[in-house]
Design a protein around this motif. Structure first.
Motif, PDB file in Angstrom:
ATOM      1  N   ILE A 420       0.834  -1.199   0.000  1.00 28.22           N
ATOM      2  CA  ILE A 420       0.000   0.000   0.000  1.00 28.22           C
ATOM      3  C   ILE A 420       0.872   1.253   0.000  1.00 28.22           C
ATOM      4  N   ALA A 421       1.875   1.272   0.877  1.00 24.15           N
ATOM      5  CA  ALA A 421       2.734   2.449   1.020  1.00 24.15           C
ATOM      6  C   ALA A 421       3.469   2.778  -0.282  1.00 24.15           C
ATOM      7  N   SER A 422       3.856   1.750  -1.022  1.00 26.81           N
ATOM      8  CA  SER A 422       4.614   1.964  -2.263  1.00 26.81           C
ATOM      9  C   SER A 422       3.726   2.312  -3.447  1.00 26.81           C
ATOM     10  N   GLY A 423       2.409   2.148  -3.291  1.00 25.74           N
ATOM     11  CA  GLY A 423       1.487   2.401  -4.391  1.00 25.74           C
ATOM     12  C   GLY A 423       1.480   1.311  -5.440  1.00 25.74           C
ATOM     13  N   SER A 424       2.033   0.139  -5.105  1.00 27.68           N
ATOM     14  CA  SER A 424       2.128  -0.938  -6.098  1.00 27.68           C
ATOM     15  C   SER A 424       0.839  -1.736  -6.248  1.00 27.68           C
ATOM     16  N   LEU A 425      -0.127  -1.527  -5.323  1.00 25.52           N
ATOM     17  CA  LEU A 425      -1.410  -2.208  -5.438  1.00 25.52           C
ATOM     18  C   LEU A 425      -2.400  -1.243  -6.075  1.00 25.52           C
ATOM     19  N   ALA A 426      -2.661  -1.446  -7.342  1.00 25.36           N
ATOM     20  CA  ALA A 426      -3.513  -0.530  -8.092  1.00 25.36           C
ATOM     21  C   ALA A 426      -4.888  -0.402  -7.438  1.00 25.36           C
ATOM     22  N   GLY A 427      -5.364   0.834  -7.348  1.00 23.26           N
ATOM     23  CA  GLY A 427      -6.697   1.061  -6.822  1.00 23.26           C
ATOM     24  C   GLY A 427      -6.744   1.361  -5.341  1.00 23.26           C
ATOM     25  N   PHE A 428      -5.589   1.272  -4.656  1.00 24.59           N
ATOM     26  CA  PHE A 428      -5.572   1.519  -3.209  1.00 24.59           C
ATOM     27  C   PHE A 428      -4.479   2.517  -2.851  1.00 24.59           C
ATOM     28  N   LYS A 480      -8.306 -16.235  20.598  1.00 25.04           N
ATOM     29  CA  LYS A 480      -9.343 -17.267  20.701  1.00 25.04           C
ATOM     30  C   LYS A 480      -9.790 -17.781  19.335  1.00 25.04           C
ATOM     31  N   LEU A 481      -9.403 -17.104  18.261  1.00 28.26           N
ATOM     32  CA  LEU A 481      -9.845 -17.506  16.930  1.00 28.26           C
ATOM     33  C   LEU A 481      -8.781 -17.186  15.900  1.00 28.26           C
ATOM     34  N   TRP A 482      -8.931 -17.755  14.721  1.00 24.94           N
ATOM     35  CA  TRP A 482      -8.098 -17.403  13.577  1.00 24.94           C
ATOM     36  C   TRP A 482      -9.009 -17.313  12.353  1.00 24.94           C
ATOM     37  N   VAL A 483      -8.569 -16.566  11.351  1.00 25.86           N
ATOM     38  CA  VAL A 483      -9.386 -16.319  10.165  1.00 25.86           C
ATOM     39  C   VAL A 483      -8.653 -16.794   8.912  1.00 25.86           C
ATOM     40  N   MET A 484      -9.355 -17.596   8.115  1.00 26.11           N
ATOM     41  CA  MET A 484      -8.881 -17.942   6.776  1.00 26.11           C
ATOM     42  C   MET A 484      -9.411 -16.874   5.825  1.00 26.11           C
ATOM     43  N   ASN A 485      -8.512 -16.007   5.359  1.00 24.76           N
ATOM     44  CA  ASN A 485      -8.879 -14.902   4.467  1.00 24.76           C
ATOM     45  C   ASN A 485      -8.812 -15.374   3.013  1.00 24.76           C
ATOM     46  N   VAL A 486      -9.965 -15.491   2.384  1.00 24.35           N
ATOM     47  CA  VAL A 486     -10.027 -15.973   1.013  1.00 24.35           C
ATOM     48  C   VAL A 486     -10.190 -14.788   0.065  1.00 24.35           C
ATOM     49  N   VAL A 487      -9.310 -14.694  -0.913  1.00 24.99           N
ATOM     50  CA  VAL A 487      -9.432 -13.683  -1.960  1.00 24.99           C
ATOM     51  C   VAL A 487      -9.898 -14.390  -3.223  1.00 24.99           C
ATOM     52  N   PRO A 488     -11.129 -14.123  -3.670  1.00 18.67           N
ATOM     53  CA  PRO A 488     -11.634 -14.799  -4.877  1.00 18.67           C
ATOM     54  C   PRO A 488     -10.762 -14.493  -6.087  1.00 18.67           C
ATOM     55  N   THR A 489     -10.549 -15.500  -6.892  1.00 22.31           N
ATOM     56  CA  THR A 489      -9.688 -15.333  -8.064  1.00 22.31           C
ATOM     57  C   THR A 489     -10.305 -14.410  -9.103  1.00 22.31           C
ATOM     58  N   ILE A 490     -11.625 -14.173  -9.024  1.00 22.46           N
ATOM     59  CA  ILE A 490     -12.270 -13.285  -9.997  1.00 22.46           C
ATOM     60  C   ILE A 490     -12.307 -11.837  -9.506  1.00 22.46           C
ATOM     61  N   ALA A 491     -11.738 -11.557  -8.339  1.00 24.50           N
ATOM     62  CA  ALA A 491     -11.706 -10.187  -7.821  1.00 24.50           C
ATOM     63  C   ALA A 491     -10.926  -9.290  -8.783  1.00 24.50           C
ATOM     64  N   ASP A 492     -11.332  -8.029  -8.879  1.00 27.24           N
ATOM     65  CA  ASP A 492     -10.664  -7.092  -9.785  1.00 27.24           C
ATOM     66  C   ASP A 492      -9.208  -6.874  -9.393  1.00 27.24           C
ATOM     67  N   ILE A 493      -8.944  -6.850  -8.083  1.00 26.50           N
ATOM     68  CA  ILE A 493      -7.585  -6.615  -7.581  1.00 26.50           C
ATOM     69  C   ILE A 493      -7.225  -7.733  -6.618  1.00 26.50           C
ATOM     70  N   LEU A 494      -6.078  -8.365  -6.833  1.00 29.59           N
ATOM     71  CA  LEU A 494      -5.628  -9.452  -5.965  1.00 29.59           C
ATOM     72  C   LEU A 494      -4.912  -8.853  -4.754  1.00 29.59           C
ATOM     73  N   THR A 495      -5.585  -8.884  -3.624  1.00 27.55           N
ATOM     74  CA  THR A 495      -5.120  -8.179  -2.424  1.00 27.55           C
ATOM     75  C   THR A 495      -4.462  -9.089  -1.399  1.00 27.55           C
ATOM     76  N   LEU A 496      -4.268 -10.360  -1.720  1.00 31.16           N
ATOM     77  CA  LEU A 496      -3.801 -11.306  -0.716  1.00 31.16           C
ATOM     78  C   LEU A 496      -2.407 -10.971  -0.195  1.00 31.16           C
ATOM     79  N   GLY A 497      -1.584 -10.362  -1.028  1.00 33.77           N
ATOM     80  CA  GLY A 497      -0.252  -9.976  -0.573  1.00 33.77           C
ATOM     81  C   GLY A 497      -0.317  -8.994   0.590  1.00 33.77           C
ATOM     82  N   VAL A 498      -1.273  -8.061   0.567  1.00 32.12           N
ATOM     83  CA  VAL A 498      -1.457  -7.109   1.658  1.00 32.12           C
ATOM     84  C   VAL A 498      -1.873  -7.839   2.931  1.00 32.12           C
ATOM     85  N   ILE A 499      -2.754  -8.817   2.790  1.00 28.35           N
ATOM     86  CA  ILE A 499      -3.220  -9.585   3.947  1.00 28.35           C
ATOM     87  C   ILE A 499      -2.049 -10.253   4.652  1.00 28.35           C
TER      88      ILE A 499
END
Length: 613
Positions: A420-428, A480-499
Motif C-alpha cells: 500500500i505504502a509503495s502504491g504498487s497495489l492498483a486502486g488503493f 481465541k480464533l483465527w481467520v482464513m482470508n479468502v481472496v476470490p480469483t475473480i476479484a478485480d484486484i488481488l489483495t492477498l499480498g497485503v493480507i
C-alpha cells in the motif's frame, strides 16, 4: 416502534440502532442456547450468554432446538428443499475425491492435486455429520483433544504410535504434540529452531508447513504468536488435515505437485518441512523455487529429516550414503542458486535464510544469464510451476528489504503494508486503506455488540469468503480464533499480498468450486458481497451448498450484501435447514446493503446408507 426518515435527527439514528441491536440480540439469544460441546453437554459459555441477553424471540424465526434431529423433521413449503446425501459422503471433499484422483497421473503428485467434478457430477444434497457428532472442545483444550465421534478413524494411532502424533483414549483422541522428527514434542523442537530463528519476538509471524501431518508444529507455534498455514494431501495418512482443523489449527488439503501454491509472492516469514517426503532436489529444484516465490526476503526455510545429517542416519532411513549425499548436494546447489544463506545445521535440521534483496546475493549471475520468471508471481490459480527464479522487487541500496521491511507483530497488523505504502497495489492508497480499516472496525464492533459469542471462544475456525484487505480479520483479531482470508480469483484486484503483510493468512480460491477442506471445518463464515461478485458466474446454490458442507452444525454465517441479493439467499437457505434473520445495516433501514445472519441446525446422518469407520 415508529422510525422517521429524518437522517439528521440523532434520536432517529439511536432508534434505528436500538432496533438493529435488539433484533439480532434475540437471534443470538437462541443461537447461544443451541451450542453443544465436548460429549454433548450444554455449552457453559452459551448458557452464560443466554442469561445475559434474554429477550423476546422474533416471531418469524423457528428457534426450536434440533439436537439429534434428522432432516425429515424439517418442513418448508416456500423454499426448494435439499435432501441429505448418503451417509457415505460424510467426509466428502469434492475436488480431492479419492475415486476421481486415482484416474489422474501419479507423476509429480498430479493425482493428489485439485480435480473438481464437472457440473453433471456435482452433489446437490446436504453432507451429513456422523452419528454422535458434537461441537469440538474450545481452544486451547481442542489443541490436545478431539472427540472420536467427529473423526472416527484410528489408523494414525497405530501407524504413528511411536512418534506421538495421536493416541486413542476412550471417546477422545489425544494429541501429545509429537511428530516424525520431534517425537519428544513440538515445544522442544520449536525451542531448538528458536535458537537460530527469531521466532519469539514478532519478526516471524506467518509460516508455511508443507506436508504438515496433524499440524502439531503449527498448533504449538500459536502460543508464540506465529500463525502457520499448514497443508498436506488428502489421505496420505488418513484424516490428517481433518484432525488439524478439528483441533482448531489452520490447515488445508494441498500438495506440492505441478501447480503453483495458492498463495502470493513474498507471503511467509518462514517455511518448514519436517520429514514431508517432498523431493526437494528433483526437477532442477522446482519445488525449492516455489518455496522461494512465497518466502519473504529475509525469510527462513527449515528442512528437518532426510537428507540432513545423513552420515548418522542412513541405516535407520534404509538408504545408501551415496544416495543421500547426492540429494543434499542438489539441495545445497539450488539454495545457492536461489541466494539462500545456510545459517545452521544441527542434529537433524538445517536452516537457510533468503537474502533481503538481489543486491546482497554474492555471485548470482546477471538476470540475462539466469532463468528468471517473467510471469506475474501473484497470478497462480491453476498455473503450472516453472523452473525459474522469482525476481526480487528493486531496491535503492543493499541494506533495503526488497518489497519493504515489515514491523514485528502485532505492530504489523495495523501498520501501513508496504504494497500500500509503495502504491504498487492498483486502486488503493494509504487513505483508502485506512478508511477500509475504519469501516470494518465499525462493522465488527456492531457484530460484537449483537453477538456476544463472537469473541467468547465459541468460534475458533473463522472464514472470510471475500477478504479484501483483511480488515474484517484484523478487526476481530483474538487469540481465541483465527481467520482464513479468502481472496476470490475473480476479484478485480488481488489483495492477498497485503493480507500477509499484515501478519494474517489466507489463500486464493474460486467459489464456483469446492474449497480444499473437509466438511464441518469452520465455526463462523463471513460472506461480504460474495453473491454480488459471483452474479452470473455460477449458481447461487453451488456456493451455498459448499458453505453448508464446510460449516459445522450450529455454526453461524454473516452475509453482507444488497437487499435484493439477500432476499434470494434467505429463500434458498430456507430449504437447507438453516435458520435466518434479515436485519438492517447498522446505519439504518435506508441503506440498501443489509445483513443476513444464519445458523445451521444440528442434524446427523443415519437415514440412508452407512458411515464406515
Amino acid at each position: 416502534m415508529a422510525i422517521r426518515s429524518n437522517s439528521g435527527d440523532g434520536r432517529t439514528r439511536s432508534s434505528v440502532s436500538i432496533v438493529f441491536i435488539v433484533g439480532l440480540c434475540c437471534f443470538f439469544y437462541v443461537l447461544g442456547a443451541w451450542q453443544r460441546s465436548g460429549f454433548g453437554k450444554g455449552d457453559s459459555i452459551a448458557l452464560q450468554i443466554t442469561e445475559q441477553t434474554k429477550c423476546a424471540s422474533s416471531a418469524n424465526l423457528n428457534f426450536e432446538t434440533h439436537h439429534g434431529g434428522s432432516l425429515t423433521d424439517f418442513d418448508n413449503n416456500e423454499a426448494k428443499s435439499f435432501e441429505p446425501c448418503d451417509d457415505s459422503y460424510t467426509d466428502y471433499t469434492p475436488c480431492q475425491d479419492q475415486r476421481r484422483a486415482m484416474t489422474f497421473p501419479r507423476e509429480s503428485m498430479i493425482y493428489r492435486e485439485r480435480h473438481c467434478p464437472p457440473d453433471e457430477d456435482k452433489l446437490y444434497c446436504l453432507i451429513p455429520a456422523p452419528k454422535g457428532y458434537v461441537t469440538p472442545f474450545p481452544w486451547p483444550k481442542s489443541r490436545d483433544y478431539v472427540p472420536f465421534a467427529n473423526v472416527p478413524y484410528k489408523s494414525l494411532t497405530v501407524e504413528k504410535a511411536v512418534q506421538n502424533w495421536v493416541q486413542y483414549e476412550g471417546s477422545v483422541f489425544r494429541f501429545p504434540g509429537g511428530g516424525t522428527q520431534f517425537p519428544q514434542g513440538a515445544d522442544t523442537y520449536i525451542d531448538q529452531l528458536a535458537s537460530v530463528i527469531p521466532i519469539n519476538n514478532g519478526t516471524v509471524r506467518t509460516a508455511l508447513d508443507t506436508g504438515c501431518g496433524v499440524a502439531s508444529w503449527g498448533a504449538y507455534l500459536l502460543k508464540r504468536n506465529v500463525l502457520a498455514m499448514s497443508f498436506a494431501p488428502r489421505d496420505s495418512h488418513e484424516a490428517q488435515v481433518q484432525f488439524a482443523l478439528e483441533r482448531g489449527v489452520p490447515a488445508v488439503i494441498g500438495v506440492l505437485g505441478s501447480i503453483k501454491l495458492p498463495y502470493p509472492s513474498r507471503a511467509f516469514d518462514m517455511a518448514h518441512c519436517s520429514r514431508c517426503l517432498i523431493p526437494w532436489g528433483a526437477n532442477d529444484g522446482l519445488y525449492m523455487m516455489e518455496v522461494d516465490r512465497v518466502l519473504r526476503p529475509g525469510g527462513y526455510w527449515v528442512l528437518s529429516g532426510p537428507p540432513i545429517n545423513w552420515n548418522n542416519n542412513y541405516v535407520a532411513w534404509d538408504r545408501t550414503k551415496e544416495d543421500l549425499e547426492e540429494e543434499q548436494r542438489k539441495i545445497e546447489d539450488t539454495a545457492e542458486l536461489l541466494c539462500w544463506e545456510k545459517v545452521a545445521e544441527r542434529a537433524e535440521f538445517a536452516v537457510w535464510r533468503k537474502r533481503i534483496n538481489a543486491e546482497s546475493c554474492p555471485g548470482r549471475q546477471p538476470e540475462t544469464q539466469t532463468n528468471m520468471c517473467k510471469t506475474n508471481s501473484d497470478d497462480v490459480w491453476y498455473k503450472m510451476m516453472e523452473t525459474c527464479i522469482t525476481p526480487y522487487p528493486e531496491v535503492s541500496d543493499s541494506e533495503e528489504f526488497a518489497g519493504g521491511e515489515l514491523k514485528p507483530f502485532p505492530e504489523r497488523l495495523t501498520a501501513i503494508p508496504p504494497r500500500i505504502a509503495s502504491g504498487s497495489l492498483a486502486g488503493f492508497s494509504i487513505n483508502s486503506y485506512q478508511e477500509d480499516n475504519r469501516k470494518w472496525q465499525k462493522h465488527v464492533n456492531a457484530y460484537k455488540k449483537i453477538n456476544k459469542l463472537l469473541d467468547s471462544g465459541r468460534y475458533r475456525n473463522v472464514m472470510d469468503m471475500n477478504a479484501g484487505l483483511g480488515s474484517f480479520a484484523a478487526s476481530i483479531d483474538s487469540p481465541k480464533l483465527w481467520v482464513m482470508n479468502v481472496v476470490p480469483t475473480i476479484a478485480d484486484i488481488l489483495t492477498l499480498g497485503v493480507i500477509y503483510e499484515r501478519g494474517l493468512i489466507g489463500m486464493y480460491h474460486d467459489w464456483c468450486e469446492a474449497f480444499s477442506t473437509y466438511p464441518r471445518t469452520y465455526d463462523l463464515i463471513h460472506a461480504n458481497g460474495v453473491f454480488s461478485l459471483y452474479h452470473e458466474k455460477c449458481k447461487m446454490e453451488d456456493i451455498l451448498l459448499e458453505m453448508d458442507r464446510i460449516l459445522r452444525p450450529e455454526g453461524a454465517v454473516i452475509f453482507r450484501d444488497h437487499v435484493d441479493v439477500l432476499i434470494k439467499v434467505k429463500k434458498m437457505v430456507g430449504g437447507m435447514r438453516w435458520s435466518t434473520q434479515l436485519v438492517n445495516h447498522e446505519d439504518g433501514p435506508f441503506v440498501p446493503e443489509k445483513i443476513l445472519v444464519a445458523v445451521k441446525q444440528y442434524w446427523v446422518g443415519g437415514n440412508k446408507g452407512n458411515t464406515e469407520e
